[in-house]
Design a protein around this motif. Structure first.
Motif, PDB file in Angstrom:
ATOM      1  N   ILE A   6      -6.034   8.031 -12.386  1.00  0.00           N
ATOM      2  CA  ILE A   6      -4.460   7.842 -12.049  1.00  0.00           C
ATOM      3  C   ILE A   6      -4.123   6.989 -10.938  1.00  0.00           C
ATOM      4  CG2 ILE A   6      -2.186   9.140 -11.418  1.00  0.00           C
ATOM      5  CD1 ILE A   6      -3.833  11.770 -12.589  1.00  0.00           C
ATOM      6  N   VAL A   7      -3.267   6.046 -11.148  1.00  0.00           N
ATOM      7  CA  VAL A   7      -2.651   5.243 -10.002  1.00  0.00           C
ATOM      8  C   VAL A   7      -1.319   5.566  -9.628  1.00  0.00           C
ATOM      9  CG1 VAL A   7      -1.925   2.813  -9.465  1.00  0.00           C
ATOM     10  CG2 VAL A   7      -4.062   3.149 -10.954  1.00  0.00           C
ATOM     11  N   VAL A   8      -1.291   5.923  -8.545  1.00  0.00           N
ATOM     12  CA  VAL A   8       0.334   6.412  -7.923  1.00  0.00           C
ATOM     13  C   VAL A   8       0.525   5.016  -7.039  1.00  0.00           C
ATOM     14  CG1 VAL A   8       1.321   7.824  -6.269  1.00  0.00           C
ATOM     15  CG2 VAL A   8      -0.654   8.804  -7.686  1.00  0.00           C
ATOM     16  N   GLY A   9       1.749   4.597  -7.790  1.00  0.00           N
ATOM     17  CA  GLY A   9       2.422   3.498  -6.705  1.00  0.00           C
ATOM     18  C   GLY A   9       3.373   4.085  -5.996  1.00  0.00           C
ATOM     19  N   VAL A  10       3.651   3.462  -4.754  1.00  0.00           N
ATOM     20  CA  VAL A  10       4.568   4.152  -3.568  1.00  0.00           C
ATOM     21  C   VAL A  10       5.396   3.201  -3.148  1.00  0.00           C
ATOM     22  CG1 VAL A  10       4.563   5.344  -1.611  1.00  0.00           C
ATOM     23  CG2 VAL A  10       2.662   6.049  -3.010  1.00  0.00           C
ATOM     24  N   SER A  11       6.687   3.147  -3.599  1.00  0.00           N
ATOM     25  CA  SER A  11       7.633   2.167  -2.772  1.00  0.00           C
ATOM     26  C   SER A  11       8.257   3.036  -1.690  1.00  0.00           C
ATOM     27  CB  SER A  11       8.455   1.766  -4.079  1.00  0.00           C
ATOM     28  OG  SER A  11       9.303   2.830  -4.481  1.00  0.00           O
ATOM     29  N   GLY A  12       9.200   2.050  -1.228  1.00  0.00           N
ATOM     30  CA  GLY A  12       9.645   2.505   0.352  1.00  0.00           C
ATOM     31  C   GLY A  12      10.937   3.232   0.370  1.00  0.00           C
ATOM     32  N   GLY A  13      10.713   4.604   0.039  1.00  0.00           N
ATOM     33  CA  GLY A  13      11.752   5.293   0.210  1.00  0.00           C
ATOM     34  C   GLY A  13      11.342   6.671   1.042  1.00  0.00           C
ATOM     35  N   ILE A  14      12.315   7.378   1.715  1.00  0.00           N
ATOM     36  CA  ILE A  14      12.156   8.513   2.546  1.00  0.00           C
ATOM     37  C   ILE A  14      11.224   9.590   1.731  1.00  0.00           C
ATOM     38  CG2 ILE A  14      14.409   9.669   1.851  1.00  0.00           C
ATOM     39  CD1 ILE A  14      12.610   9.897   5.294  1.00  0.00           C
ATOM     40  N   ALA A  15      11.298   9.582   0.459  1.00  0.00           N
ATOM     41  CA  ALA A  15      10.801  10.663  -0.391  1.00  0.00           C
ATOM     42  C   ALA A  15       8.998  10.159  -0.512  1.00  0.00           C
ATOM     43  CB  ALA A  15      11.318  10.802  -1.673  1.00  0.00           C
ATOM     44  N   CYS A  16       8.587   9.370   0.366  1.00  0.00           N
ATOM     45  CA  CYS A  16       7.086   8.974   0.272  1.00  0.00           C
ATOM     46  C   CYS A  16       6.285  10.273   0.598  1.00  0.00           C
ATOM     47  CB  CYS A  16       6.817   7.879   1.277  1.00  0.00           C
ATOM     48  SG  CYS A  16       7.367   6.284   0.491  1.00  0.00           S
ATOM     49  N   TYR A  17       6.852  11.014   1.353  1.00  0.00           N
ATOM     50  CA  TYR A  17       6.120  12.259   2.046  1.00  0.00           C
ATOM     51  C   TYR A  17       5.866  13.120   0.821  1.00  0.00           C
ATOM     52  CZ  TYR A  17      10.279  15.330   1.877  1.00  0.00           C
ATOM     53  OH  TYR A  17      11.358  16.204   1.686  1.00  0.00           O
ATOM     54  N   LYS A  18       6.687  13.327  -0.251  1.00  0.00           N
ATOM     55  CA  LYS A  18       6.357  14.117  -1.348  1.00  0.00           C
ATOM     56  C   LYS A  18       5.172  13.568  -2.347  1.00  0.00           C
ATOM     57  CE  LYS A  18      11.095  15.876  -1.743  1.00  0.00           C
ATOM     58  NZ  LYS A  18      12.227  16.107  -2.510  1.00  0.00           N
ATOM     59  N   ALA A  19       5.009  12.034  -2.130  1.00  0.00           N
ATOM     60  CA  ALA A  19       4.007  11.621  -2.880  1.00  0.00           C
ATOM     61  C   ALA A  19       2.673  11.974  -2.434  1.00  0.00           C
ATOM     62  CB  ALA A  19       4.271  10.018  -2.990  1.00  0.00           C
ATOM     63  N   ARG A  79      -8.468   0.435 -15.578  1.00  0.00           N
ATOM     64  CA  ARG A  79      -9.117   1.771 -14.993  1.00  0.00           C
ATOM     65  C   ARG A  79      -8.170   2.905 -15.330  1.00  0.00           C
ATOM     66  NH1 ARG A  79     -11.603   0.297 -10.456  1.00  0.00           N
ATOM     67  NH2 ARG A  79      -9.898   0.992  -9.064  1.00  0.00           N
ATOM     68  N   ALA A  80      -6.764   2.699 -15.125  1.00  0.00           N
ATOM     69  CA  ALA A  80      -5.717   3.574 -15.084  1.00  0.00           C
ATOM     70  C   ALA A  80      -5.531   4.163 -16.418  1.00  0.00           C
ATOM     71  CB  ALA A  80      -4.391   3.108 -14.655  1.00  0.00           C
ATOM     72  N   GLN A  81      -5.664   5.715 -16.568  1.00  0.00           N
ATOM     73  CA  GLN A  81      -5.128   6.049 -17.775  1.00  0.00           C
ATOM     74  C   GLN A  81      -3.462   6.618 -17.590  1.00  0.00           C
ATOM     75  OE1 GLN A  81      -8.483   8.625 -17.040  1.00  0.00           O
ATOM     76  NE2 GLN A  81      -8.749   8.710 -19.375  1.00  0.00           N
ATOM     77  N   VAL A  82      -3.230   6.882 -16.356  1.00  0.00           N
ATOM     78  CA  VAL A  82      -1.565   7.155 -16.290  1.00  0.00           C
ATOM     79  C   VAL A  82      -1.476   6.310 -14.854  1.00  0.00           C
ATOM     80  CG1 VAL A  82      -0.237   9.043 -15.578  1.00  0.00           C
ATOM     81  CG2 VAL A  82      -2.111   9.568 -16.889  1.00  0.00           C
ATOM     82  N   MET A 110       2.436  -4.183 -14.161  1.00  0.00           N
ATOM     83  CA  MET A 110       2.684  -5.271 -15.482  1.00  0.00           C
ATOM     84  C   MET A 110       1.512  -5.475 -16.091  1.00  0.00           C
ATOM     85  SD  MET A 110       4.787  -8.169 -16.149  1.00  0.00           S
ATOM     86  CE  MET A 110       6.050  -7.977 -14.919  1.00  0.00           C
ATOM     87  N   ALA A 111       0.313  -5.234 -15.456  1.00  0.00           N
ATOM     88  CA  ALA A 111      -0.801  -5.490 -16.139  1.00  0.00           C
ATOM     89  C   ALA A 111      -1.545  -4.309 -16.978  1.00  0.00           C
ATOM     90  CB  ALA A 111      -1.995  -5.884 -15.325  1.00  0.00           C
ATOM     91  N   ALA A 112      -0.938  -3.204 -16.751  1.00  0.00           N
ATOM     92  CA  ALA A 112      -1.306  -1.809 -17.125  1.00  0.00           C
ATOM     93  C   ALA A 112      -0.962  -1.477 -18.243  1.00  0.00           C
ATOM     94  CB  ALA A 112      -1.072  -0.695 -16.190  1.00  0.00           C
ATOM     95  N   LYS A 113      -1.879  -1.054 -19.187  1.00  0.00           N
ATOM     96  CA  LYS A 113      -1.493  -0.780 -20.915  1.00  0.00           C
ATOM     97  C   LYS A 113      -1.506   0.928 -21.127  1.00  0.00           C
ATOM     98  CE  LYS A 113      -2.801  -5.142 -22.485  1.00  0.00           C
ATOM     99  NZ  LYS A 113      -3.762  -5.617 -23.572  1.00  0.00           N
ATOM    100  N   CYS A 114      -1.672   1.454 -19.847  1.00  0.00           N
ATOM    101  CA  CYS A 114      -1.623   3.017 -19.884  1.00  0.00           C
ATOM    102  C   CYS A 114      -0.396   3.683 -19.849  1.00  0.00           C
ATOM    103  CB  CYS A 114      -2.639   3.522 -18.960  1.00  0.00           C
ATOM    104  SG  CYS A 114      -1.669   3.270 -17.129  1.00  0.00           S
ATOM    105  N   ARG A 115      -0.292   5.083 -19.889  1.00  0.00           N
ATOM    106  CA  ARG A 115       0.922   5.729 -19.838  1.00  0.00           C
ATOM    107  C   ARG A 115       1.611   5.295 -18.501  1.00  0.00           C
ATOM    108  NH1 ARG A 115       1.061  12.164 -18.793  1.00  0.00           N
ATOM    109  NH2 ARG A 115       3.289  12.477 -18.965  1.00  0.00           N
TER     110      ARG A 115
END
Length: 191
Positions: A6-19, A79-82, A110-115
């Protein structure tokens, strides 16, 4: 069941702590998690926090030095499945919907072909903006799973839609409730 990549992409918002909580829970359930952070996300949570929770080096910039030859955004994408973006800000949603690949997160997804899953989080006025809603619809048409948001008090003090869903709900969506319960039972039995 074998764990997912699993790849987790984290963008800049206050909710980052939940990630952070989400990444920790995914690892506890036996999944391999790679975290890709935008520079703006680093203003809210340090890469070291995600590195500790994921037990992997956090991918940050397109031109970070690496200890091996690897076209990292491509290898991560293969490598990512999700691939989940959490929190997904209006900015990152607009970039992905517009095909803009100018940082590690947008290039890799952009390069990922997974879910691919988008977990939005932003102010109510931004959430209700018709341009954002068009971008989300465009992502849906291209096969992205776009999650809803929760309603409540936002970081700015406003009340309304736009809050990131609770990380536990996102976890169930990513791995499936039945799988999550089965893995949790196994973890509890083994300890």
């Amino acid at each position: 069941m074998q764990g997912l990549n699993i790849v987790v992409g984290v963008s800049g918002g206050i909710a980052c702590y939940k990630a952070v909580e989400l990444v920790g829970a995914l690892v506890k359930l036996g999944h391999h998690v790679d975290v890709v952070m935008t520079r703006n996300a680093e203003e809210f949570v340090t890469p070291l926090t995600f590195q500790t929770m994921s037990r992997n080096r956090v991918v940050r910039g397109m031109f970070d030095k690496v200890d091996r030859y690897d076209t990292e955004h491509i290898s991560l994408a293969k490598r990512a499945q999700v691939f989940i973006v959490v929190p997904a800000t209006a900015n990152i949603i607009g970039k992905i919907a517009g095909g803009i690949a100018d940082d590690m997160l947008t290039t890799t997804i952009m390069a990922a072909k997974c879910r691919k899953i988008i977990a939005p989080a932003m102010n109510t006025a931004m959430w209700e903006n018709p341009i954002l809603q068009e971008n989300l619809e465009k992502l849906r048409r291209h096969g992205y799973e776009v999650l809803g948001t929760a309603s409540g008090r936002l970081a700015c003090g406003d009340l309304g839609e736009g809050k990131l869903l609770p990380w536990e709900e996102i976890l169930e969506i990513v791995v499936g409730k039945a799988v999550m319960l089965d893995r949790t039972d196994q973890i509890q039995t083994n300890h």
